[in-house]
Design a protein around this motif. Structure first.
Motif, PDB file in Angstrom:
ATOM      1  N   HIS A  34       0.949  -1.221  -0.017  1.00  0.00           N
ATOM      2  CA  HIS A  34      -0.011  -0.099  -0.120  1.00  0.00           C
ATOM      3  C   HIS A  34       0.759   1.239   0.055  1.00  0.00           C
ATOM      4  O   HIS A  34       0.619   2.061  -0.588  1.00  0.00           O
ATOM      5  N   TYR A  35       1.618   1.207   0.926  1.00  0.00           N
ATOM      6  CA  TYR A  35       2.700   2.446   0.753  1.00  0.00           C
ATOM      7  C   TYR A  35       3.948   2.210   0.010  1.00  0.00           C
ATOM      8  O   TYR A  35       4.696   3.154   0.198  1.00  0.00           O
ATOM      9  N   ASP A  36       4.354   1.277  -0.572  1.00  0.00           N
ATOM     10  CA  ASP A  36       5.196   1.098  -1.737  1.00  0.00           C
ATOM     11  C   ASP A  36       6.448   1.200  -0.955  1.00  0.00           C
ATOM     12  O   ASP A  36       7.554   1.919  -1.513  1.00  0.00           O
ATOM     13  N   VAL A  37       6.573   0.445  -0.111  1.00  0.00           N
ATOM     14  CA  VAL A  37       7.947   0.331   1.136  1.00  0.00           C
ATOM     15  C   VAL A  37       8.184  -1.216   1.134  1.00  0.00           C
ATOM     16  O   VAL A  37       7.458  -2.135   0.753  1.00  0.00           O
ATOM     17  N   SER A  38       9.446  -1.426   1.816  1.00  0.00           N
ATOM     18  CA  SER A  38       9.910  -2.666   1.886  1.00  0.00           C
ATOM     19  C   SER A  38       9.022  -3.270   3.183  1.00  0.00           C
ATOM     20  O   SER A  38       8.480  -2.512   3.877  1.00  0.00           O
ATOM     21  N   GLN A  39       8.912  -4.641   3.322  1.00  0.00           N
ATOM     22  CA  GLN A  39       8.235  -5.340   4.286  1.00  0.00           C
ATOM     23  C   GLN A  39       8.921  -4.983   5.711  1.00  0.00           C
ATOM     24  O   GLN A  39       8.338  -4.950   6.801  1.00  0.00           O
ATOM     25  N   GLN A  40      10.133  -4.575   5.636  1.00  0.00           N
ATOM     26  CA  GLN A  40      11.060  -4.188   6.932  1.00  0.00           C
ATOM     27  C   GLN A  40      10.492  -2.996   7.350  1.00  0.00           C
ATOM     28  O   GLN A  40      10.354  -2.820   8.747  1.00  0.00           O
ATOM     29  N   THR A  41      10.166  -2.032   6.370  1.00  0.00           N
ATOM     30  CA  THR A  41       9.809  -0.583   6.937  1.00  0.00           C
ATOM     31  C   THR A  41       8.604  -0.919   7.297  1.00  0.00           C
ATOM     32  O   THR A  41       7.999  -0.207   8.376  1.00  0.00           O
ATOM     33  N   ALA A  42       7.579  -1.484   6.650  1.00  0.00           N
ATOM     34  CA  ALA A  42       6.185  -1.807   7.129  1.00  0.00           C
ATOM     35  C   ALA A  42       6.343  -2.316   8.630  1.00  0.00           C
ATOM     36  O   ALA A  42       5.453  -1.897   9.506  1.00  0.00           O
TER      37      ALA A  42
END
Length: 224
Positions: A34-42
Motif C-alpha cells: 500500500h505504501y510502496d515500501v519494503s516489508q522491513q519498513t512496514a
C-alpha cells in the motif's frame, strides 16, 4: 515513506475512528504494498505503533489489532468506605454513550494483599472485574472486592441470582428506574459508624482505589 511517517499516518486514522478498537489492520506484506515500501519498513511502522500502545501484534491469523481509539473521557464515581449510600455513579464526560461489561466474577479467600486493604486474610470475598467503555472505546478497567456476605445480598422480592454474583455473560440486572443499586441491595444497613481505621467489611477509598481499583486503559484519553 519512512516507518515513522507510516506510523504517524496510521495513528491518525486510529484516533479519527477510521480503524476501530479491536479491528485487524493489514498484514505487513499488504501494508508494504500500500505504501510502496519494503516489508522491513512496514514492520518497523507497526513496531512503533505497538510501542505507543496503539496496536497489538500477534502471531498467526490474528495479525496486528488496533488497541486504542479516539480520545474519550469519563468521570469516575465515588464510593466511600463508610457510607455506601453516598456513592455517585461513573459517567462519560461529554454526554457520550457509556457501557460496562463484567469480565470476571469469582469467590475466593482474601489474599495477604487484600488484608492490607482491611480484609481478614482467608476470609470469604468476591472479586469482580469490569471494563468500562465510552462510545465503544475502553477507558477504564475496574476491580471490586467485597465480603461474600455483602455480595450475596438479594433485593427484597428478587428471586434470581444475587446481582453481585451474576456470572460473566449473564443478563444485566438493574434496579427499578430511579433507584440506585446500593439502595436496591440494601447495602446501607451494613454501613458501620465511622471507625478510627478502615472497616473490614469494605474498604473503597477514592482514587487511587484499593478495593475498587480502576485504571485507565493504555492508549485512551484522560479520565476526568
Amino acid at each position: 515513506m519512512t516507518a515513522t511517517q507510516i506510523a504517524a499516518a496510521l495513528r491518525h486514522r486510529i484516533l479519527s475512528g477510521e480503524f476501530a478498537f479491536g479491528s485487524r489492520l493489514p498484514n505487513v506484506r499488504d501494508l508494504a504494498e500500500h505504501y510502496d515500501v519494503s516489508q522491513q519498513t512496514a514492520a518497523a511502522a507497526y513496531a512503533a505503533l505497538a510501542g505507543m500502545g496503539m496496536v497489538r501484534t500477534h502471531r498467526g491469523k490474528q495479525g496486528t489489532v488496533v488497541a486504542a481509539g479516539p480520545p474519550a473521557s469519563a468521570h469516575l464515581g465515588t464510593f466511600g468506605p463508610y457510607d455506601v449510600t453516598a456513592a455517585t455513579p461513573w459517567k462519560p464526560a461529554s454526554g457520550d454513550s457509556g457501557e460496562t461489561a463484567t469480565t470476571r466474577v469469582r469467590q475466593m479467600p482474601a489474599t495477604a494483599a487484600m488484608a492490607a486493604w482491611g480484609f481478614e486474610e482467608g476470609s470469604d470475598v468476591v472479586e469482580r472485574t469490569r471494563l468500562r467503555s465510552v462510545d465503544g472505546i475502553p477507558v477504564q478497567h475496574k476491580i471490586t472486592v467485597m465480603p461474600y456476605e455483602l455480595a450475596a445480598q438479594r433485593p427484597e422480592g428478587y428471586e434470581g441470582v444475587p446481582p453481585m454474583l451474576a456470572p460473566v455473560g449473564a443478563a444485566r440486572v438493574d434496579p427499578p428506574e430511579g433507584v440506585r443499586m446500593v439502595d436496591w441491595l440494601g447495602w446501607g444497613r451494613f454501613a458501620p459508624s465511622r471507625p478510627s481505621r478502615p472497616s473490614r467489611w469494605m474498604r473503597t477509598p477514592r482514587r487511587p482505589s484499593v478495593c475498587r481499583k480502576a485504571s485507565r486503559v493504555p492508549g485512551r484519553g484522560p479520565l476526568g
